[in-house]
Write a protein that holds these residues in place. Structure first.
Motif, short mmCIF file in Angstrom:
data_model
loop_
_atom_site.label_atom_id
_atom_site.label_comp_id
_atom_site.label_asym_id
_atom_site.label_seq_id
_atom_site.Cartn_x
_atom_site.Cartn_y
_atom_site.Cartn_z
N PRO A 1 0.84 -1.20 0.00
CA PRO A 1 0.00 0.00 0.00
C PRO A 1 0.88 1.26 0.00
CG PRO A 1 -0.69 -1.58 1.69
CD PRO A 1 0.62 -2.06 1.16
N PRO A 2 0.32 2.40 -0.38
CA PRO A 2 -1.10 2.62 -0.68
C PRO A 2 -1.49 2.29 -2.11
CG PRO A 2 0.08 4.71 -0.78
CD PRO A 2 1.09 3.66 -0.38
N TYR A 3 -2.73 1.84 -2.26
CA TYR A 3 -3.40 1.68 -3.55
C TYR A 3 -4.90 1.73 -3.26
CZ TYR A 3 -3.25 -3.15 -1.80
OH TYR A 3 -3.34 -4.26 -1.01
N TYR A 4 -5.71 1.60 -4.28
CA TYR A 4 -7.16 1.74 -4.08
C TYR A 4 -7.91 0.43 -4.28
CZ TYR A 4 -7.25 6.72 -3.34
OH TYR A 4 -7.11 7.96 -2.78
N ALA A 5 -9.00 0.29 -3.53
CA ALA A 5 -9.89 -0.86 -3.67
C ALA A 5 -11.28 -0.36 -4.04
CB ALA A 5 -9.97 -1.62 -2.35
N VAL A 6 -11.93 -1.06 -4.97
CA VAL A 6 -13.35 -0.83 -5.25
C VAL A 6 -14.09 -2.06 -4.75
CG1 VAL A 6 -15.11 -0.45 -7.01
CG2 VAL A 6 -12.84 0.59 -7.27
N ILE A 7 -14.89 -1.86 -3.71
CA ILE A 7 -15.64 -2.96 -3.10
C ILE A 7 -17.05 -2.93 -3.68
CG2 ILE A 7 -16.42 -3.98 -0.93
CD1 ILE A 7 -14.26 -2.10 0.45
N PHE A 8 -17.35 -3.93 -4.51
CA PHE A 8 -18.65 -4.00 -5.18
C PHE A 8 -19.43 -5.15 -4.55
CE2 PHE A 8 -21.27 -5.73 -8.74
CZ PHE A 8 -22.11 -4.65 -8.88
N ALA B 1 -12.18 2.86 -1.70
CA ALA B 1 -11.41 2.94 -0.46
C ALA B 1 -9.92 2.94 -0.74
CB ALA B 1 -11.76 1.75 0.43
N LYS B 2 -9.19 3.69 0.06
CA LYS B 2 -7.73 3.73 -0.05
C LYS B 2 -7.13 2.72 0.92
CE LYS B 2 -3.88 6.95 -0.05
NZ LYS B 2 -3.46 8.34 0.20
N VAL B 3 -6.45 1.72 0.37
CA VAL B 3 -5.82 0.69 1.21
C VAL B 3 -4.58 1.29 1.84
CG1 VAL B 3 -4.78 -1.60 1.30
CG2 VAL B 3 -6.75 -1.18 -0.21
N GLU B 4 -4.55 1.33 3.17
CA GLU B 4 -3.46 2.00 3.88
C GLU B 4 -2.41 1.01 4.38
OE1 GLU B 4 -5.51 4.31 6.87
OE2 GLU B 4 -6.07 5.86 5.41
N ARG B 5 -2.86 -0.20 4.74
CA ARG B 5 -1.91 -1.22 5.16
C ARG B 5 -2.48 -2.60 4.90
NH1 ARG B 5 -3.22 -2.65 10.56
NH2 ARG B 5 -4.92 -1.34 11.32
N SER B 6 -1.61 -3.58 4.86
CA SER B 6 -2.06 -4.94 4.58
C SER B 6 -1.07 -5.93 5.16
CB SER B 6 -2.18 -5.17 3.07
OG SER B 6 -0.90 -5.18 2.48
N TYR B 7 -1.55 -7.13 5.43
CA TYR B 7 -0.64 -8.22 5.80
C TYR B 7 -1.26 -9.51 5.32
CZ TYR B 7 -3.84 -8.47 9.82
OH TYR B 7 -4.96 -8.55 10.63
N SER B 8 -0.43 -10.53 5.21
CA SER B 8 -0.97 -11.77 4.67
C SER B 8 -0.27 -12.97 5.30
CB SER B 8 -0.79 -11.80 3.15
OG SER B 8 0.56 -11.70 2.83
N PHE B 9 -0.87 -14.13 5.07
CA PHE B 9 -0.39 -15.39 5.63
C PHE B 9 -0.44 -16.43 4.53
CE2 PHE B 9 -2.01 -19.54 7.03
CZ PHE B 9 -1.03 -19.95 7.92
N ARG B 10 0.59 -17.24 4.45
CA ARG B 10 0.51 -18.40 3.56
C ARG B 10 1.11 -19.60 4.29
NH1 ARG B 10 2.71 -17.67 -2.30
NH2 ARG B 10 1.36 -15.86 -2.08
N ARG B 11 0.38 -20.70 4.32
CA ARG B 11 0.82 -21.89 5.04
C ARG B 11 2.16 -22.37 4.49
NH1 ARG B 11 -1.95 -25.07 8.36
NH2 ARG B 11 -3.86 -23.99 7.75
N GLY B 12 3.05 -22.70 5.41
CA GLY B 12 4.32 -23.26 4.98
C GLY B 12 5.38 -22.19 4.73
N LEU B 13 4.96 -20.94 4.78
CA LEU B 13 5.96 -19.86 4.62
C LEU B 13 6.53 -19.52 5.98
CD1 LEU B 13 4.65 -17.31 1.98
CD2 LEU B 13 6.28 -19.15 1.72
N SER C 1 -5.27 -12.77 3.11
CA SER C 1 -4.78 -11.40 3.11
C SER C 1 -5.76 -10.53 3.88
CB SER C 1 -4.67 -10.85 1.68
OG SER C 1 -3.59 -11.44 1.01
N VAL C 2 -5.22 -9.58 4.61
CA VAL C 2 -6.04 -8.61 5.32
C VAL C 2 -5.61 -7.23 4.83
CG1 VAL C 2 -6.70 -7.66 7.57
CG2 VAL C 2 -6.16 -10.11 7.34
N ARG C 3 -6.59 -6.46 4.36
CA ARG C 3 -6.28 -5.12 3.86
C ARG C 3 -7.15 -4.11 4.59
NH1 ARG C 3 -6.22 -8.38 -1.12
NH2 ARG C 3 -4.01 -8.66 -1.57
N ILE C 4 -6.51 -3.11 5.18
CA ILE C 4 -7.22 -2.08 5.94
C ILE C 4 -7.30 -0.84 5.06
CG2 ILE C 4 -7.19 -0.60 7.97
CD1 ILE C 4 -5.53 -4.03 8.04
N ALA C 5 -8.52 -0.40 4.80
CA ALA C 5 -8.74 0.66 3.81
C ALA C 5 -9.71 1.70 4.34
CB ALA C 5 -9.27 0.05 2.52
#
Lengths: 115, 115
Positions: free
Chosen positions: A15-22, A103-115, B99-103
């Protein structure tokens, strides 16, 4: 590159980038709708500033979140001719109800099994 | 008040407010998971600053978007004890990837048939 072949859910830049939640409600199955919806996903991926999309529909409720570099890209996609025609069909034939949230995505985090 | 009884998708106050976009991949059906996920939706609705939630799961891809008054409310919900336990189970047992994105929702519009 089709990132869906490599990962299950969209991988995006930091981030930052934008999300359109439809979010939409659509009572009945409709083959024309499904084809158009799929085509719109493919068309969106060709637009300048497109970063990715995730989509799911369950019990008439659909959520599609598309990600964009900036607001100008979102505006341009909204005005795209085929997309305009699909939006019109959405209102006249397909959706009972929908909401679009930009919406403006301000922060993010993620999880992937085995990483 | 349960707004789900009145409308199909969440009705929210005017922006600005915050969205937490939770996208997940979960290969197999799991009854314990479904119960916990439903309980978390109910528990979230009791938290200070909660505004609404929309959720759909299709072909192993789940999208849940919860809406909050401010970032402090999101932080508080992330720390909530039962939610912490569910997050731990999510990582150890349920999700392949998420993934978790805070916007920050800056603008929105909606459509309802017949209005």
């Amino acid at each position: 590159m089709d990132i869906k072949k490599l990962e299950y859910i969209s991988t995006l830049p930091d981030p930052p980038y934008y999300a359109v939640i439809f979010t939409s409600y659509k009572a009945e199955y409709d083959e024309g709708y499904s084809k158009t919806a799929q085509h719109m996903l493919e068309l969106a991926a060709l637009q300048p500033g497109y970063l990715g999309v995730d989509s799911a529909r369950e019990n008439s409720i659909g959520i599609t979140v598309s990600y964009w570099r900036d607001e100008a890209s979102i505006h341009q996609w909204k005005q795209q001719l085929e997309h305009q025609q699909a939006q019109q069909l959405g209102r006249t034939q397909w959706y009972e109800e929908y909401s679009v949230r930009i919406a403006k995505v301000e922060r993010s985090y993620s999880f992937r099994r085995g990483l």
